[in-house]
Write a protein that holds these residues in place. Structure first.
Motif, mmCIF file in Angstrom:
data_model
loop_
_atom_site.group_PDB
_atom_site.id
_atom_site.type_symbol
_atom_site.label_atom_id
_atom_site.label_comp_id
_atom_site.label_asym_id
_atom_site.label_seq_id
_atom_site.Cartn_x
_atom_site.Cartn_y
_atom_site.Cartn_z
ATOM 1 N N GLY A 158 0.923 -1.282 0.114
ATOM 2 C CA GLY A 158 0.127 0.146 0.032
ATOM 3 C C GLY A 158 0.970 1.415 0.048
ATOM 4 N N ILE A 159 2.246 1.008 -0.325
ATOM 5 C CA ILE A 159 3.164 2.232 -0.527
ATOM 6 C C ILE A 159 3.295 2.687 -1.912
ATOM 7 C CG2 ILE A 159 5.385 2.857 0.228
ATOM 8 C CD1 ILE A 159 5.163 1.293 2.739
ATOM 9 N N PHE A 160 3.429 4.014 -2.028
ATOM 10 C CA PHE A 160 4.282 4.573 -3.313
ATOM 11 C C PHE A 160 5.489 4.995 -3.343
ATOM 12 C CE2 PHE A 160 1.857 8.473 -2.285
ATOM 13 C CZ PHE A 160 2.623 9.465 -2.780
ATOM 14 N N CYS A 161 6.332 4.695 -4.116
ATOM 15 C CA CYS A 161 7.863 5.107 -4.080
ATOM 16 C C CYS A 161 8.168 6.007 -5.034
ATOM 17 C CB CYS A 161 8.792 3.958 -4.037
ATOM 18 S SG CYS A 161 8.210 3.044 -2.624
ATOM 19 N N ARG A 162 9.446 6.687 -5.422
ATOM 20 C CA ARG A 162 10.059 7.423 -6.132
ATOM 21 C C ARG A 162 10.820 6.144 -7.227
ATOM 22 N NH1 ARG A 162 13.539 11.831 -2.989
ATOM 23 N NH2 ARG A 162 14.247 12.241 -5.226
ATOM 24 N N PRO A 163 11.375 6.299 -8.411
ATOM 25 C CA PRO A 163 11.997 5.363 -9.175
ATOM 26 C C PRO A 163 13.418 4.904 -8.386
ATOM 27 C CG PRO A 163 11.128 6.870 -10.606
ATOM 28 C CD PRO A 163 10.659 7.391 -9.234
ATOM 29 N N ILE A 164 13.973 5.672 -7.509
ATOM 30 C CA ILE A 164 15.144 5.511 -7.010
ATOM 31 C C ILE A 164 15.225 5.362 -5.540
ATOM 32 C CG2 ILE A 164 15.980 7.793 -8.617
ATOM 33 C CD1 ILE A 164 16.029 9.398 -5.843
ATOM 34 N N CYS A 165 13.790 4.579 -5.332
ATOM 35 C CA CYS A 165 13.709 4.224 -3.693
ATOM 36 C C CYS A 165 14.943 3.302 -3.672
ATOM 37 C CB CYS A 165 12.438 3.445 -3.571
ATOM 38 S SG CYS A 165 12.087 3.151 -2.042
ATOM 39 N N PRO A 166 15.627 3.295 -2.496
ATOM 40 C CA PRO A 166 16.709 2.119 -2.197
ATOM 41 C C PRO A 166 16.140 0.952 -1.456
ATOM 42 C CG PRO A 166 16.288 3.883 -0.250
ATOM 43 C CD PRO A 166 15.539 4.320 -1.496
ATOM 44 N N ALA A 167 14.967 0.661 -1.424
ATOM 45 C CA ALA A 167 14.231 -0.454 -0.929
ATOM 46 C C ALA A 167 14.395 -1.507 -1.974
ATOM 47 C CB ALA A 167 12.662 -0.202 -0.454
ATOM 48 N N ARG A 168 14.621 -2.716 -1.484
ATOM 49 C CA ARG A 168 14.512 -3.956 -2.591
ATOM 50 C C ARG A 168 13.013 -3.678 -3.699
ATOM 51 N NH1 ARG A 168 14.216 -10.441 -1.050
ATOM 52 N NH2 ARG A 168 14.535 -11.055 -3.086
ATOM 53 N N PRO A 169 13.444 -3.800 -4.854
ATOM 54 C CA PRO A 169 12.476 -3.724 -5.993
ATOM 55 C C PRO A 169 11.373 -4.595 -5.644
ATOM 56 C CG PRO A 169 14.673 -3.314 -6.832
ATOM 57 C CD PRO A 169 14.857 -3.937 -5.631
ATOM 58 N N ARG A 172 11.306 6.018 3.041
ATOM 59 C CA ARG A 172 12.521 5.848 2.833
ATOM 60 C C ARG A 172 12.713 6.755 1.665
ATOM 61 N NH1 ARG A 172 14.926 -0.040 2.568
ATOM 62 N NH2 ARG A 172 16.855 1.269 2.661
ATOM 63 N N CYS A 173 12.063 6.561 0.539
ATOM 64 C CA CYS A 173 12.667 7.532 -0.653
ATOM 65 C C CYS A 173 11.945 9.002 -0.875
ATOM 66 C CB CYS A 173 12.292 6.725 -1.816
ATOM 67 S SG CYS A 173 10.508 6.531 -2.401
ATOM 68 N N ARG A 174 10.887 8.949 0.285
ATOM 69 C CA ARG A 174 10.233 10.406 0.334
ATOM 70 C C ARG A 174 9.883 10.947 -0.921
ATOM 71 N NH1 ARG A 174 13.375 13.960 4.652
ATOM 72 N NH2 ARG A 174 11.735 15.520 3.677
ATOM 73 N N PRO A 175 8.579 10.631 -1.529
ATOM 74 C CA PRO A 175 8.126 11.144 -2.651
ATOM 75 C C PRO A 175 7.948 12.906 -2.487
ATOM 76 C CG PRO A 175 6.887 9.165 -1.786
ATOM 77 C CD PRO A 175 7.915 9.557 -1.171
#
Length: 486
Positions: A31-42, A67-70
């Motif tokens: 239920g989370i959305f991220c930036r393309p550069i998110c450091p989390a495991r894809p 983590r990646c903070r949109p």
């Protein structure tokens, strides 16, 4: 605008910074959305869906990644392939601290509220109100994590006049209260000095030619108002009844600008300041699209290869820059800057900053209503033009509100002493219109000339047709090719 899932997949797996802010990856299982550069495991491809804007992802029920903070993502390219009316609406929404009703916004755009809602739904997938709320909540998150400002003040700075409404919208988007986010981010929040009121970070998609921007702005720095010293740009400002000084430096390792604000307690219009600085440094430029178009011209392609981080230097305030453009007619950059400094010294308000240094604010149209501009090095004709422009700004004949390039030029050239060059130069720098092109500019004609002969304005216009809608960037490259500015 349709998203190419294959392109998005490749970009997120590569963590390609060129796509940062262009789309967001929503993970169905978390239920989370991220930036393309998110450091989390894809996540696995079958578990994701893509959205073009943060507002669309939030409206679909996904919450921003911590983590990646949109909230820190660069803005979508300012002149993307969405409806012109939607672009204008977004610009108006971002130019004012408080929200506007859809009815009022539609009236200013000359369309019906029903039609405007439909355009937002078709192009952005969300309503104007959802866009406003999401963008302001994301900005508030940034202030909560990166500053020590009180929560009530953050609510105000983000455009909410009601703390209760701010808390409700924020919790709906983040599924956390502002107080919870403040506690979670306390250990990582950047520290500020005793004199720094607040620090902001402005992310961008690389590359960015910071040295070229500083060189351009430094050659035109206004004494008492602006300064370029080393790697830092600074200027005085007044926003939301607060006077202060800002300093902007470059953090290339993190692809961001660092803005330190020194000023009084109380409102500083941080959201508006953020928007103005993004325009001043052209941080949301669609560099890849611009390069694709301009590379078709060999002269510009050669210059682009030398300056891959091309940006269009904007202006802090459109009125300020309009007056400076009028001063710059048929004289050198240095001479125009000197005369503008005299206007500031005579008519601008001064204040003492935190370090005890006297600073000046560029005078507003209201402050110049009775100015005669005598004895500052201007001809009578130029003084008359300045007085007429100030009067036209005050009585509404000249408006810096959103409009087309053609409408602006028609409006400006209707005033005595303002020709096509001045109108396009104001549009290019003061209004950040990417297709403005001062075809009669001497530097442009020299750069496009051959065998020692300058090109003619008609020839420059004809050649620049292939550069649309990025002619202003073409002009910057031509000036750079002369290695001496304009």
């Amino acid at each position: 605008m349709k998203i190419d899932a294959a392109v998005c997949s490749s970009a997120r797996l590569a963590r390609d910074r060129r796509f940062d802010g262009r789309f967001y990856t929503a993970v169905k299982t978390t239920g989370i959305f991220c930036r393309p550069i998110c450091p989390a495991r894809p996540p696995l491809e079958r578990n994701v869906t893509y959205f073009e804007t943060a507002a669309e992802a939030a409206n679909a029920g996904f919450r921003p990644c911590l983590r990646c903070r949109p909230d820190s993502a660069p803005g979508s390219p300012a002149w993307g392939l969405v409806s012109t009316t939607v672009q204008r609406a977004l610009k108006l929404m971002r130019s004012e601290r408080e929200p506007q009703s859809v009815e009022r916004l539609a009236e200013r755009l000359g369309v019906s509220s029903r039609y405007l809602r439909r355009l937002f739904s078709e192009h952005l997938g969300v309503s104007p109100l959802a866009v406003w709320q999401t963008e302001r909540a994301l900005f508030a998150f940034r202030l909560l994590r990166d500053t020590d400002l009180p929560i009530a003040e953050i609510a105000y700075e983000s455009g909410f006049n009601s703390l209760r409404r701010f808390n409700g919208v924020f919790k709906q988007i983040y599924q956390r209260t502002p107080s919870e986010v403040r506690r979670e981010g306390h250990s990582v929040r950047a520290e500020t000095t005793s004199t720094t009121r607040v620090r902001l970070y402005l992310d961008y998609r690389p590359p960015l030619d910071w040295q070229q921007l500083l060189a351009f702005l430094g050659a035109r720095a206004l004494a008492g108002v602006e300064q370029v010293e080393g790697e830092v740009y600074s200027r005085s400002f007044e926003l939301d009844a607060c006077r202060g000084v800002m300093q902007v430096s470059h953090d290339p390792e993190r692809n961001r600008l660092v803005v330190e604000i020194f000023g009084q307690e109380g409102g500083t219009g941080l959201y508006l300041l953020n928007q103005r600085l993004r325009r001043l440094f052209d941080l949301d430029a669609d560099i890849e699209e611009i390069q694709t178009v301009l590379n078709e011209d060999p002269l510009l392609a050669d210059q682009l290869a030398k300056n891959p981080g091309l940006r269009l230097p904007g202006a802090w305030d459109p009125f300020e820059y309009a007056l400076r453009a009028i001063l710059g007619q048929q004289i050198s950059v240095a001479a125009a800057t000197t005369i503008a400094g005299r206007i500031v010294a005579r008519y601008g308000e001064s204040f003492v900053d935190d370090s005890g240094k006297e600073r000046f604010l560029f005078p507003t149209a209201e402050h110049l209503a009775e100015a005669d501009f005598a004895d500052i090095g201007l001809t009578r004709a130029r003084m008359k033009t300045l007085r007429e422009f100030v009067a036209a700004t005050l009585d509404g004949r000249v408006s810096f509100a959103d409009q087309s390039l053609e409408d602006w030029c028609t409006q400006a050239t209707a005033l005595p002493g303002i020709g096509d060059w001045t109108a396009h130069y104001i549009a290019m720098r003061g209004l950040s219109m990417p297709d403005a092109f001062p075809a009669s500019d001497l530097g442009i004609l020299q750069a496009l000339g051959s065998d020692g002969e300058k090109a003619k304005p008609k020839e420059a216009l004809a050649r620049a047709e292939q550069w649309r809608p990025w002619r202003a960037y073409g002009a910057i490259l031509l000036w750079q090719s002369l290695k001496s500015g304009e």
